[in-house]
Design a protein around this motif. Structure first.
Motif, PDB file in Angstrom:
ATOM      1  N   PHE A  24       0.832  -1.194   0.000  1.00 17.13           N
ATOM      2  CA  PHE A  24       0.000   0.000   0.000  1.00 17.13           C
ATOM      3  C   PHE A  24       0.873   1.252   0.000  1.00 17.13           C
ATOM      4  N   THR A  25       0.368   2.317  -0.588  1.00 20.63           N
ATOM      5  CA  THR A  25       0.998   3.621  -0.420  1.00 20.63           C
ATOM      6  C   THR A  25      -0.074   4.688  -0.566  1.00 20.63           C
ATOM      7  N   TRP A  26       0.200   5.845  -0.019  1.00 19.65           N
ATOM      8  CA  TRP A  26      -0.747   6.948   0.015  1.00 19.65           C
ATOM      9  C   TRP A  26      -0.075   8.128  -0.669  1.00 19.65           C
ATOM     10  N   VAL A  27      -0.734   8.704  -1.675  1.00 18.72           N
ATOM     11  CA  VAL A  27      -0.058   9.647  -2.565  1.00 18.72           C
ATOM     12  C   VAL A  27      -0.833  10.951  -2.714  1.00 18.72           C
ATOM     13  N   HIS A  28      -0.077  12.039  -2.728  1.00 14.10           N
ATOM     14  CA  HIS A  28      -0.657  13.346  -3.047  1.00 14.10           C
ATOM     15  C   HIS A  28      -0.045  13.832  -4.359  1.00 14.10           C
ATOM     16  N   GLY A  29      -0.895  14.109  -5.347  1.00  6.71           N
ATOM     17  CA  GLY A  29      -0.422  14.606  -6.633  1.00  6.71           C
ATOM     18  C   GLY A  29      -0.786  16.069  -6.829  1.00  6.71           C
ATOM     19  N   VAL A  30       0.133  16.826  -7.393  1.00  9.09           N
ATOM     20  CA  VAL A  30      -0.080  18.259  -7.636  1.00  9.09           C
ATOM     21  C   VAL A  30      -0.495  18.466  -9.087  1.00  9.09           C
ATOM     22  N   LYS A  31      -1.429  19.346  -9.301  1.00  4.65           N
ATOM     23  CA  LYS A  31      -1.938  19.623 -10.644  1.00  4.65           C
ATOM     24  C   LYS A  31      -0.782  19.858 -11.626  1.00  4.65           C
ATOM     25  N   GLY A  32      -0.847  19.172 -12.769  1.00  5.80           N
ATOM     26  CA  GLY A  32       0.182  19.310 -13.798  1.00  5.80           C
ATOM     27  C   GLY A  32       1.214  18.207 -13.778  1.00  5.80           C
ATOM     28  N   GLU A  33       1.296  17.445 -12.669  1.00  2.99           N
ATOM     29  CA  GLU A  33       2.249  16.341 -12.593  1.00  2.99           C
ATOM     30  C   GLU A  33       1.791  15.180 -13.477  1.00  2.99           C
ATOM     31  N   SER A  34       2.747  14.417 -13.959  1.00  2.59           N
ATOM     32  CA  SER A  34       2.446  13.245 -14.782  1.00  2.59           C
ATOM     33  C   SER A  34       3.406  12.117 -14.413  1.00  2.59           C
ATOM     34  N   THR A  35       2.883  10.910 -14.269  1.00  7.32           N
ATOM     35  CA  THR A  35       3.683   9.746 -13.921  1.00  7.32           C
ATOM     36  C   THR A  35       3.357   8.600 -14.860  1.00  7.32           C
ATOM     37  N   SER A  36       4.377   7.945 -15.386  1.00  7.24           N
ATOM     38  CA  SER A  36       4.195   6.761 -16.216  1.00  7.24           C
ATOM     39  C   SER A  36       4.896   5.591 -15.544  1.00  7.24           C
ATOM     40  N   PHE A  37       4.315   4.418 -15.623  1.00  3.50           N
ATOM     41  CA  PHE A  37       4.913   3.256 -14.987  1.00  3.50           C
ATOM     42  C   PHE A  37       4.488   1.978 -15.700  1.00  3.50           C
ATOM     43  N   ASP A  38       5.320   0.979 -15.560  1.00  2.11           N
ATOM     44  CA  ASP A  38       5.075  -0.334 -16.154  1.00  2.11           C
ATOM     45  C   ASP A  38       5.684  -1.354 -15.216  1.00  2.11           C
ATOM     46  N   ILE A  39       4.878  -1.890 -14.292  1.00  2.00           N
ATOM     47  CA  ILE A  39       5.385  -2.842 -13.312  1.00  2.00           C
ATOM     48  C   ILE A  39       4.593  -4.143 -13.407  1.00  2.00           C
ATOM     49  N   PRO A  40       5.218  -5.262 -13.045  1.00  2.00           N
ATOM     50  CA  PRO A  40       4.594  -6.573 -13.258  1.00  2.00           C
ATOM     51  C   PRO A  40       3.566  -6.972 -12.210  1.00  2.00           C
ATOM     52  N   VAL A  41       2.787  -6.006 -11.728  1.00  2.00           N
ATOM     53  CA  VAL A  41       1.725  -6.288 -10.773  1.00  2.00           C
ATOM     54  C   VAL A  41       0.532  -5.409 -11.098  1.00  2.00           C
ATOM     55  N   SER A  42      -0.642  -5.794 -10.598  1.00  2.00           N
ATOM     56  CA  SER A  42      -1.835  -4.976 -10.790  1.00  2.00           C
ATOM     57  C   SER A  42      -1.997  -4.021  -9.619  1.00  2.00           C
ATOM     58  N   ILE A  43      -2.595  -2.850  -9.897  1.00  2.00           N
ATOM     59  CA  ILE A  43      -2.704  -1.804  -8.883  1.00  2.00           C
ATOM     60  C   ILE A  43      -4.146  -1.321  -8.743  1.00  2.00           C
TER      61      ILE A  43
END
Length: 284
Positions: free
Chosen positions: A18-37
């Motif tokens: 688990f993780t808890w995340v705060h994103g700021v307007k305009g941010e972008s994240t791309s990811f490719d990991i071998p698990v479902s989220i």
């Protein structure tokens, strides 16, 4: 709570569950990991894309990122969310929800990602996760698994079966089973012919299912998996190169070195030395 939420880190998520995340307007994240989220959005708006379609996730909604796609998250409004990295296989997660009921088989259209509203009991569950992470700053693996099992019970108890089957379709059914079988053979780095033979299907059928599930050829998938495992081992462990070469099924340590230079831009020793220097610098 919102101000103290950390940035999204897929590598950290895989370790914690688990993780808890705060994103700021305009941010972008791309990811490719071998698990479902799983993603539970508390507030704000997120533009989510799996490379095929895009949609906006709004507060009070949840969504699943299947493990076989490349994903992008664009923050449209300052957002706070809880992410769950599924522990174990997709099929096992679904079986823990449906128990003895066989999930419906999927068609091509069932790969489409869907959202579900977060009912109050599930919102309380996500709130507890956020508060725990805020106070402890991390999740232990055994606690993550216990919380995942609690989530499975909540999903099965508070959503109609038909609605839940549709939501979980990317994880369950025939494609989910195919994905799990391929991932179980991942660390063997077999050829397409060898994997098809172990699964008892023809090469053409295997290639068709593989391209549809992983959106790439078996050769490229195997290469990417090898690169990820190799890079992580070099940067995060002191595993001897000879043992690492054998574990990743290279014909020789020299072949691993050539592969590393071609795909990671440098030799294994250079990558490991650079990572050690960076860790020492951060410790000072």
């Amino acid at each position: 709570m919102r101000e103290s939420a950390p940035d999204f880190d897929p590598a950290k998520l895989m370790k914690q569950g688990f993780t808890w995340v705060h994103g700021v307007k305009g941010e972008s994240t791309s990811f490719d990991i071998p698990v479902s989220i799983f993603t539970f959005l508390f507030e704000g708006e997120l533009m989510l894309s799996d490379g095929i379609e895009s949609f906006v996730l709004k507060p009070g909604q949840m969504v699943i990122f299947p493990s076989d796609n490349y994903h992008t998250i664009d923050v449209l409004k300052d957002s706070t969310a809880v992410y769950l990295c599924i522990i174990g296989t997709n099929r096992a997660f679904c079986n823990g929800i449906f128990m003895n009921d066989k999930p419906q088989e999927m068609t091509d259209n069932d790969r489409r990602i869907r959202t579900l509203p977060i009912v109050p009991p599930l919102q309380s569950f996500a709130d507890q996760i956020a508060i725990y992470i805020q106070e402890r700053n991390r999740f232990k693996n055994d606690l993550s698994l216990a919380k995942q099992q609690e989530l499975q019970v909540l999903l099965g108890a508070y959503y109609p079966k038909k609605q839940l089957q549709s939501f979980l379709a990317p994880l369950c059914g025939s494609y989910g089973a195919f994905y799990d079988q391929v991932m179980a053979m991942g660390d063997l780095f077999l050829s397409a012919d060898e994997m098809a033979d172990r699964m008892g299907i023809s090469r053409s059928t295997f290639i068709r299912h593989f391209n549809r599930t992983f959106k790439m050829t078996p050769k490229n998938w195997s290469k990417n998996l090898r690169c990820n495992i190799l890079a992580r081992a070099l940067r995060e462990t002191s595993e001897p190169l000879a043992e690492l070469s054998e574990r990743l099924h290279f014909s020789s340590q020299q072949r691993m070195s050539s592969f590393c230079k071609e795909n990671l831009g440098n030799t294994p020793r250079t990558i490991r030395t650079a990572a050690m220097r960076l860790r020492r610098k951060k410790q000072k």
